[in-house]
Design a protein around this motif. Sequence first.
Motif, short mmCIF file in Angstrom:
data_model
loop_
_atom_site.label_atom_id
_atom_site.label_comp_id
_atom_site.label_asym_id
_atom_site.label_seq_id
_atom_site.Cartn_x
_atom_site.Cartn_y
_atom_site.Cartn_z
N ASN A 96 0.83 -1.72 0.05
CA ASN A 96 0.06 0.15 0.02
C ASN A 96 0.97 1.29 -0.14
OD1 ASN A 96 0.46 -1.04 3.12
ND2 ASN A 96 -0.59 1.23 2.88
N ILE A 97 0.30 2.20 -0.16
CA ILE A 97 0.85 3.55 -0.62
C ILE A 97 -0.21 4.25 0.54
CG2 ILE A 97 1.42 5.75 -2.07
CD1 ILE A 97 1.90 3.28 -3.88
N ASP A 98 0.07 5.09 1.13
CA ASP A 98 -0.48 6.46 2.02
C ASP A 98 0.66 8.00 1.79
OD1 ASP A 98 -2.33 8.03 3.28
OD2 ASP A 98 -0.84 7.43 5.05
N ALA A 99 -0.03 8.72 1.15
CA ALA A 99 0.78 10.25 0.68
C ALA A 99 -0.16 11.26 0.71
CB ALA A 99 0.78 10.07 -1.33
N ALA A 100 0.76 12.24 1.79
CA ALA A 100 -0.45 13.48 1.56
C ALA A 100 0.39 14.62 1.53
CB ALA A 100 0.10 13.45 3.75
#
Length: 161
Positions: A96-100
């Motif tokens: 998974n990827i979590d980007a802000a």
Amino acid sequence: MTALRIGHGYDVHRLAEGRRLVLGGVEIPWERGLEGHSDADVLTHAVMDALAGAARLGDIGGLFPDTDPAYRGISSLNLLAEVGQLLRKKGYAVVNIDAALLAQAPKVAPYREQMEKNISAALGIEIEQVNVKATTEEGLGFTGDGSGMAAHAVVLVEWVG
């Protein structure tokens, strides 16, 4: 070898007149864009750096140097696809990827889903594996005063052999 690895990516670009604003592969109509050698997609750059870090590939400056004219104006989604290929060659799969995105303006909520689609498509993964969010910094710092934008990304990859 450890089966799961985490990577963190960070990128920052100055805002400039006469540039397109591209975030997560989406061109957003706005008065300024991000300065850089490629399309300066700060969000995609943070994702690439996080993936490169998780797979011990170095960073995007080493993979795609800004001294190489081949990368002038290139779509960061094309570079992200190359990073995805490098990951697969090393035996890693994205979990998974979590980007802000950190930016005072413009509002990016209307574009978030397309950004997630673009990132997932470039990597050949499901959209459910990608999360993009954005926040202002309450007028503080270079992102808060509108001088630039920044992005962080955290990724989890799995060694699949």
